[in-house]
Design a protein around this motif. Structure first.
Motif, PDB file in Angstrom:
ATOM      1  N   ILE A   3       0.862  -1.182   0.000  1.00 13.21           N
ATOM      2  CA  ILE A   3       0.000   0.000   0.000  1.00 13.21           C
ATOM      3  C   ILE A   3       0.897   1.230   0.000  1.00 13.21           C
ATOM      4  O   ILE A   3       1.885   1.283   0.746  1.00 13.21           O
ATOM      5  CB  ILE A   3      -0.938   0.023   1.229  1.00 13.21           C
ATOM      6  N   ALA A   4       0.548   2.210  -0.819  1.00 17.20           N
ATOM      7  CA  ALA A   4       1.213   3.514  -0.810  1.00 17.20           C
ATOM      8  C   ALA A   4       0.209   4.540  -0.304  1.00 17.20           C
ATOM      9  O   ALA A   4      -0.956   4.527  -0.717  1.00 17.20           O
ATOM     10  CB  ALA A   4       1.693   3.878  -2.212  1.00 17.20           C
ATOM     11  N   VAL A   5       0.667   5.384   0.615  1.00  9.15           N
ATOM     12  CA  VAL A   5      -0.196   6.428   1.164  1.00  9.15           C
ATOM     13  C   VAL A   5       0.504   7.776   1.070  1.00  9.15           C
ATOM     14  O   VAL A   5       1.729   7.853   1.002  1.00  9.15           O
ATOM     15  CB  VAL A   5      -0.585   6.164   2.642  1.00  9.15           C
ATOM     16  N   ARG A   6      -0.308   8.810   1.079  1.00  7.29           N
ATOM     17  CA  ARG A   6       0.196  10.156   1.311  1.00  7.29           C
ATOM     18  C   ARG A   6      -0.430  10.609   2.602  1.00  7.29           C
ATOM     19  O   ARG A   6      -1.500  10.123   2.996  1.00  7.29           O
ATOM     20  CB  ARG A   6      -0.103  11.081   0.144  1.00  7.29           C
ATOM     21  N   PHE A   7       0.226  11.512   3.298  1.00  6.96           N
ATOM     22  CA  PHE A   7      -0.283  11.927   4.600  1.00  6.96           C
ATOM     23  C   PHE A   7       0.148  13.343   4.914  1.00  6.96           C
ATOM     24  O   PHE A   7       1.052  13.908   4.279  1.00  6.96           O
ATOM     25  CB  PHE A   7       0.196  10.970   5.708  1.00  6.96           C
ATOM     26  N   ALA A   8      -0.518  13.917   5.893  1.00  3.34           N
ATOM     27  CA  ALA A   8      -0.112  15.190   6.485  1.00  3.34           C
ATOM     28  C   ALA A   8      -0.469  15.108   7.959  1.00  3.34           C
ATOM     29  O   ALA A   8      -1.463  14.480   8.337  1.00  3.34           O
ATOM     30  CB  ALA A   8      -0.820  16.357   5.818  1.00  3.34           C
ATOM     31  N   TYR A   9       0.374  15.720   8.774  1.00  2.00           N
ATOM     32  CA  TYR A   9       0.050  15.829  10.191  1.00  2.00           C
ATOM     33  C   TYR A   9       0.488  17.184  10.700  1.00  2.00           C
ATOM     34  O   TYR A   9       1.384  17.822  10.150  1.00  2.00           O
ATOM     35  CB  TYR A   9       0.637  14.680  11.023  1.00  2.00           C
ATOM     36  N   GLU A  10      -0.243  17.653  11.709  1.00  2.00           N
ATOM     37  CA  GLU A  10       0.070  18.927  12.346  1.00  2.00           C
ATOM     38  C   GLU A  10       0.505  18.673  13.773  1.00  2.00           C
ATOM     39  O   GLU A  10       0.002  17.765  14.431  1.00  2.00           O
ATOM     40  CB  GLU A  10      -1.149  19.857  12.306  1.00  2.00           C
ATOM     41  N   TRP A  11       1.441  19.490  14.221  1.00  2.00           N
ATOM     42  CA  TRP A  11       1.993  19.351  15.559  1.00  2.00           C
ATOM     43  C   TRP A  11       2.711  20.646  15.912  1.00  2.00           C
ATOM     44  O   TRP A  11       2.959  21.486  15.051  1.00  2.00           O
ATOM     45  CB  TRP A  11       2.953  18.155  15.613  1.00  2.00           C
ATOM     46  N   ARG A  12       3.010  20.779  17.197  1.00  2.00           N
ATOM     47  CA  ARG A  12       3.807  21.929  17.628  1.00  2.00           C
ATOM     48  C   ARG A  12       4.981  21.427  18.446  1.00  2.00           C
ATOM     49  O   ARG A  12       4.916  20.373  19.082  1.00  2.00           O
ATOM     50  CB  ARG A  12       2.969  22.927  18.418  1.00  2.00           C
ATOM     51  N   ASP A  13       6.046  22.207  18.413  1.00  2.00           N
ATOM     52  CA  ASP A  13       7.222  21.836  19.188  1.00  2.00           C
ATOM     53  C   ASP A  13       7.126  22.445  20.589  1.00  2.00           C
ATOM     54  O   ASP A  13       6.135  23.106  20.929  1.00  2.00           O
ATOM     55  CB  ASP A  13       8.514  22.203  18.457  1.00  2.00           C
ATOM     56  N   ALA A  14       8.149  22.246  21.391  1.00  2.00           N
ATOM     57  CA  ALA A  14       8.136  22.706  22.788  1.00  2.00           C
ATOM     58  C   ALA A  14       8.105  24.223  22.904  1.00  2.00           C
ATOM     59  O   ALA A  14       7.681  24.757  23.931  1.00  2.00           O
ATOM     60  CB  ALA A  14       9.339  22.141  23.532  1.00  2.00           C
ATOM     61  N   THR A  15       8.509  24.931  21.852  1.00  2.00           N
ATOM     62  CA  THR A  15       8.484  26.404  21.889  1.00  2.00           C
ATOM     63  C   THR A  15       7.126  26.964  21.477  1.00  2.00           C
ATOM     64  O   THR A  15       6.908  28.162  21.558  1.00  2.00           O
ATOM     65  CB  THR A  15       9.562  26.998  20.962  1.00  2.00           C
ATOM     66  N   GLY A  16       6.233  26.096  20.959  1.00  2.00           N
ATOM     67  CA  GLY A  16       4.924  26.544  20.497  1.00  2.00           C
ATOM     68  C   GLY A  16       4.835  26.739  18.996  1.00  2.00           C
ATOM     69  O   GLY A  16       3.771  27.089  18.482  1.00  2.00           O
ATOM     70  N   GLN A  17       5.944  26.528  18.278  1.00  2.00           N
ATOM     71  CA  GLN A  17       5.928  26.648  16.816  1.00  2.00           C
ATOM     72  C   GLN A  17       5.135  25.491  16.215  1.00  2.00           C
ATOM     73  O   GLN A  17       5.385  24.333  16.521  1.00  2.00           O
ATOM     74  CB  GLN A  17       7.355  26.625  16.252  1.00  2.00           C
ATOM     75  N   TRP A  18       4.159  25.822  15.351  1.00  2.00           N
ATOM     76  CA  TRP A  18       3.347  24.813  14.676  1.00  2.00           C
ATOM     77  C   TRP A  18       3.981  24.402  13.351  1.00  2.00           C
ATOM     78  O   TRP A  18       4.649  25.208  12.694  1.00  2.00           O
ATOM     79  CB  TRP A  18       1.934  25.347  14.412  1.00  2.00           C
ATOM     80  N   TYR A  19       3.739  23.143  12.973  1.00  2.00           N
ATOM     81  CA  TYR A  19       4.224  22.581  11.718  1.00  2.00           C
ATOM     82  C   TYR A  19       3.110  21.771  11.077  1.00  2.00           C
ATOM     83  O   TYR A  19       2.271  21.201  11.755  1.00  2.00           O
ATOM     84  CB  TYR A  19       5.397  21.614  11.954  1.00  2.00           C
ATOM     85  N   ARG A  20       3.147  21.715   9.754  1.00  2.00           N
ATOM     86  CA  ARG A  20       2.396  20.711   9.018  1.00  2.00           C
ATOM     87  C   ARG A  20       3.451  19.888   8.290  1.00  2.00           C
ATOM     88  O   ARG A  20       4.240  20.430   7.517  1.00  2.00           O
ATOM     89  CB  ARG A  20       1.407  21.319   8.027  1.00  2.00           C
ATOM     90  N   SER A  21       3.460  18.610   8.561  1.00  2.00           N
ATOM     91  CA  SER A  21       4.422  17.697   7.946  1.00  2.00           C
ATOM     92  C   SER A  21       3.699  16.909   6.864  1.00  2.00           C
ATOM     93  O   SER A  21       2.637  16.343   7.109  1.00  2.00           O
ATOM     94  CB  SER A  21       5.003  16.754   9.000  1.00  2.00           C
ATOM     95  N   TYR A  22       4.285  16.913   5.667  1.00  2.00           N
ATOM     96  CA  TYR A  22       3.721  16.224   4.515  1.00  2.00           C
ATOM     97  C   TYR A  22       4.601  15.031   4.163  1.00  2.00           C
ATOM     98  O   TYR A  22       5.826  15.129   4.270  1.00  2.00           O
ATOM     99  CB  TYR A  22       3.704  17.141   3.288  1.00  2.00           C
ATOM    100  N   GLY A  23       3.992  13.943   3.715  1.00  2.00           N
ATOM    101  CA  GLY A  23       4.835  12.825   3.337  1.00  2.00           C
ATOM    102  C   GLY A  23       4.120  11.754   2.543  1.00  2.00           C
ATOM    103  O   GLY A  23       2.909  11.821   2.295  1.00  2.00           O
ATOM    104  N   ASN A  24       4.942  10.779   2.173  1.00  2.00           N
ATOM    105  CA  ASN A  24       4.497   9.588   1.467  1.00  2.00           C
ATOM    106  C   ASN A  24       5.101   8.384   2.171  1.00  2.00           C
ATOM    107  O   ASN A  24       6.228   8.457   2.673  1.00  2.00           O
ATOM    108  CB  ASN A  24       4.983   9.606   0.014  1.00  2.00           C
ATOM    109  N   GLU A  25       4.346   7.302   2.202  1.00  2.00           N
ATOM    110  CA  GLU A  25       4.835   6.062   2.782  1.00  2.00           C
ATOM    111  C   GLU A  25       4.561   4.927   1.810  1.00  2.00           C
ATOM    112  O   GLU A  25       3.516   4.901   1.157  1.00  2.00           O
ATOM    113  CB  GLU A  25       4.104   5.727   4.085  1.00  2.00           C
ATOM    114  N   ASN A  26       5.495   3.985   1.775  1.00  2.00           N
ATOM    115  CA  ASN A  26       5.312   2.723   1.060  1.00  2.00           C
ATOM    116  C   ASN A  26       5.339   1.620   2.100  1.00  2.00           C
ATOM    117  O   ASN A  26       6.275   1.546   2.900  1.00  2.00           O
ATOM    118  CB  ASN A  26       6.427   2.525   0.035  1.00  2.00           C
TER     119      ASN A  26
END
Length: 157
Positions: free
Chosen positions: A87-110
């Motif tokens: 299975i191949a997927v694409r994904f995104a997740y949101e998170w923040r680091d210890a300083t409060g900076q938010w991120y959206r991480s994009y990726g692909n998995e096999n």
């Protein structure tokens, strides 16, 4: 000791591949490294960015460290393609680091699965984008994404 199978099992159909992807998304949104690690074979082989965890115990340690630094983690996965046991997927997740900076991480998995439905190989490529708190799109309470919440395509991601 033989472990019970983890359905859906290969060979995958479109419906069972979608179910497998959603089960993985829900598990990762639990942020429970022990429970998540049970979806992988004892000798699972990973590549995650520049990390190469080998075996279920290493995956559990990897996930523990990941969720200690990625606060308020929320993930959406979407089926991209599938074959009999891959299975191949694409994904995104949101998170923040210890300083409060938010991120959206994009990726692909096999993913490649053993006959018992556990993942034997996982290869992930991921990029992080800094975002403001106002740019966040994943606002559900911590845990699985609600059934009515849009997926990646519905969000235009």
């Amino acid at each position: 000791m033989t472990e019970a199978p983890r359905p859906p099992l290969p060979p995958f159909t479109r419906d069972t591949a979608i179910a497998k992807v959603r089960a993985a998304e829900d598990a990762w949104n639990s942020r429970n490294p022990e429970a998540v690690s049970l979806a992988y074979t004892q000798d699972t082989n990973w590549r995650n960015r520049a990390d190469f965890p080998q075996g279920r115990a290493a995956v559990q340690a990897f996930l523990t460290a990941k969720w200690e630094r990625e606060h308020e983690y929320r993930l959406i996965k979407e089926l991209w393609a599938f074959t009999a046991n891959r299975i191949a997927v694409r994904f995104a997740y949101e998170w923040r680091d210890a300083t409060g900076q938010w991120y959206r991480s994009y990726g692909n998995e096999n993913w490649e699965f053993a006959d018992d439905g556990r993942m034997a190989h996982r290869f992930a490529s991921i990029n992080d984008l800094k975002i403001t708190a106002d740019a966040r799109l994943f606002h559900w309470p911590q845990g699985p994404r609600p059934a009515g919440h849009p997926g990646l395509s519905g969000l235009g991601l």
